[in-house]
Design an enzyme around this catalytic site. Structure first.
Site, PDB file in Angstrom:
ATOM      1  N   ASN A   9       2.720 -50.051 -78.106  1.00  0.00           N
ATOM      2  CA  ASN A   9       2.669 -50.913 -76.925  1.00  0.00           C
ATOM      3  C   ASN A   9       3.193 -52.286 -77.340  1.00  0.00           C
ATOM      4  OD1 ASN A   9       2.046 -52.488 -74.738  1.00  0.00           O
ATOM      5  ND2 ASN A   9      -0.177 -52.254 -74.911  1.00  0.00           N
ATOM      6  N   TRP A  10       4.414 -52.566 -76.940  1.00  0.00           N
ATOM      7  CA  TRP A  10       5.042 -53.815 -77.387  1.00  0.00           C
ATOM      8  C   TRP A  10       4.490 -55.041 -76.662  1.00  0.00           C
ATOM      9  CZ3 TRP A  10      11.067 -52.968 -77.957  1.00  0.00           C
ATOM     10  CH2 TRP A  10      11.294 -51.913 -78.840  1.00  0.00           C
ATOM     11  N   LYS A  11       3.741 -54.803 -75.590  1.00  0.00           N
ATOM     12  CA  LYS A  11       3.234 -55.917 -74.773  1.00  0.00           C
ATOM     13  C   LYS A  11       4.412 -56.827 -74.384  1.00  0.00           C
ATOM     14  CE  LYS A  11      -1.225 -55.202 -76.888  1.00  0.00           C
ATOM     15  NZ  LYS A  11      -2.521 -55.725 -77.269  1.00  0.00           N
ATOM     16  N   HIS A  98      -4.655 -51.024 -69.062  1.00  0.00           N
ATOM     17  CA  HIS A  98      -4.894 -51.733 -70.323  1.00  0.00           C
ATOM     18  C   HIS A  98      -5.873 -52.883 -70.071  1.00  0.00           C
ATOM     19  CE1 HIS A  98      -4.273 -54.075 -73.938  1.00  0.00           C
ATOM     20  NE2 HIS A  98      -3.762 -52.990 -74.478  1.00  0.00           N
ATOM     21  N   GLU A 100      -5.860 -55.817 -71.049  1.00  0.00           N
ATOM     22  CA  GLU A 100      -5.196 -57.093 -70.712  1.00  0.00           C
ATOM     23  C   GLU A 100      -4.834 -57.126 -69.231  1.00  0.00           C
ATOM     24  OE1 GLU A 100      -2.290 -56.824 -73.835  1.00  0.00           O
ATOM     25  OE2 GLU A 100      -3.899 -57.130 -75.301  1.00  0.00           O
ATOM     26  N   GLY A 176      -6.242 -56.758 -81.283  1.00  0.00           N
ATOM     27  CA  GLY A 176      -5.625 -57.969 -81.808  1.00  0.00           C
ATOM     28  C   GLY A 176      -6.536 -58.810 -82.686  1.00  0.00           C
ATOM     29  N   SER A 216      -6.360 -52.735 -83.409  1.00  0.00           N
ATOM     30  CA  SER A 216      -6.152 -53.098 -84.821  1.00  0.00           C
ATOM     31  C   SER A 216      -5.837 -51.890 -85.709  1.00  0.00           C
ATOM     32  CB  SER A 216      -7.364 -53.878 -85.357  1.00  0.00           C
ATOM     33  OG  SER A 216      -7.502 -55.099 -84.645  1.00  0.00           O
ATOM     34  N   GLY A 237      -0.672 -51.943 -81.057  1.00  0.00           N
ATOM     35  CA  GLY A 237      -0.081 -53.195 -80.601  1.00  0.00           C
ATOM     36  C   GLY A 237       0.689 -53.862 -81.727  1.00  0.00           C
ATOM     37  N   GLY A 238       0.047 -54.823 -82.391  1.00  0.00           N
ATOM     38  CA  GLY A 238       0.728 -55.642 -83.399  1.00  0.00           C
ATOM     39  C   GLY A 238       1.531 -54.853 -84.428  1.00  0.00           C
TER      40      GLY A 238
HETATM   41  P1  13P Z   1      -3.520 -54.262 -81.583  1.00  0.00           P
HETATM   42  O1  13P Z   1      -3.041 -53.010 -82.289  1.00  0.00           O
HETATM   43  O2  13P Z   1      -2.626 -55.430 -81.789  1.00  0.00           O
HETATM   44  O3  13P Z   1      -4.960 -54.523 -81.856  1.00  0.00           O
HETATM   45  O4  13P Z   1      -3.408 -53.945 -79.997  1.00  0.00           O
HETATM   46  C1  13P Z   1      -3.971 -52.786 -79.506  1.00  0.00           C
HETATM   47  C2  13P Z   1      -3.541 -52.600 -78.119  1.00  0.00           C
HETATM   48  O5  13P Z   1      -3.918 -53.357 -77.228  1.00  0.00           O
HETATM   49  C3  13P Z   1      -2.633 -51.487 -77.827  1.00  0.00           C
HETATM   50  O6  13P Z   1      -2.531 -51.244 -76.471  1.00  0.00           O
END
Ligand code: 13P
Length: 261
Positions: A9-11, A98, A100, A176, A216, A237-238
């Site tokens: 998920n590149w956000k 999600h 967010e 995150g 994470s 994510g990251g």
């Molecule tokens: P991180 O891997 O950066 O914690 O993000 C997780 C996430 O929100 C994936 O959708």
């Protein structure tokens, strides 16, 4: 048998041209032959879907996903993107609900449910995100929160539809923060989700539906997470924003465990 699913998920990261370059490099870092028992998905921002799809081409090991959609097919919905628009760009998956989207943009379970239906109608597989906040966990409400999120987004769907959905357990406090859930915490939540699927539909649906962990995830912890046969992959994510770490996670996933229920 559940095929493992790794989703990046590149956000809100990478322009269309940065994304195309990244995918070109990622393809170089992955084996040419399909990774046994693993599906790989990248979910760039809407603006990069076309450029990523073009670089991937039709033969790629990596599938295209989106990060959101709107449930209406077309019309006066300024700023929104429909399921058919995503399908036209080659999207096979879409991340929905999600945390967010829920916390920053006020998404609610009833809207997420409409989005799931819109995706399924177009043959796009939803990746439904659920998860509790730290306060909810600390007050012992995790199971209740997860079950309510599942009930309000999925109940009434046909078993065939439900089994095509991937559910991502993403505890909000782990996103995150560098503080992933422990294996025990993740496995307990996944069991709660499977129990819900069994009681709302059947053990067949529960055995078929993939449940991912997110929060994470890194190349350092992916193997221990996947050591449990309750965890069918990861939403990342990251660590998906660097070629090396995403490729390492993909490779480790294909070798970590034999696939089975
Ligand atoms: P991180 O891997 O950066 O914690 O993000 C997780 C996430 O929100 C994936 O959708």
């Amino acid at each position: 048998m559940r095929t493992l699913l790794i989703v990046g998920n590149w956000k809100m990261n990478k322009t269309a041209s940065e994304a195309a370059t990244f995918i070109g490099e990622l393809s170089q870092h992955l084996p040419k032959a399909p990774l046994t028992g693993v599906e790989l998905v990248v979910a760039p921002p809407f603006t990069a879907l076309e450029s990523v799809g073009r670089v991937l081409g039709s033969e790629s090991l990596i599938q295209l996903g989106a990060q959101n959609l709107f449930w209406e097919e077309h019309g006066a919905y300024t700023g929104e993107v429909s399921a058919s628009m995503l399908k036209d760009l080659g999207c096979r998956y879409v991340i929905l609900g999600h945390s967010e989207r829920r916390t920053i943009f006020g998404e609610q379970n009833d809207g997420i449910r409409k989005k799931i239906l819109a995706a399924l109608t177009q043959g796009i597989r939803p990746i439904l995100c659920i998860g509790e906040s730290l306060a909810q966990r600390e007050s012992g409400a995790t199971d209740t929160v997860l079950t309510q999120q599942l009930q309000e987004t999925l109940s009434g769907l046909s078993p065939d539809f439900v089994a095509t959905i991937a559910i991502a357990y993403e505890p909000i406090w782990a996103i995150g923060t560098g503080k992933a859930a422990t294996i025990d915490q993740a496995v307990a939540a996944h069991r709660t989700i499977r129990q819900f699927l069994t009681s709302a539909w059947s053990s067949t649906v529960a055995d078929t539906t993939r449940i991912l962990y997110g929060g994470s995830v890194t190349p350092q912890n992916i193997e221990s997470l996947l050591a449990s046969d309750q965890i069918d992959g990861a939403l990342i994510g990251g660590a998906c924003l660097q070629v090396d770490s995403f490729a390492t996670i993909a490779r480790l996933t294909s070798t970590t465990r034999s696939i089975g229920v």
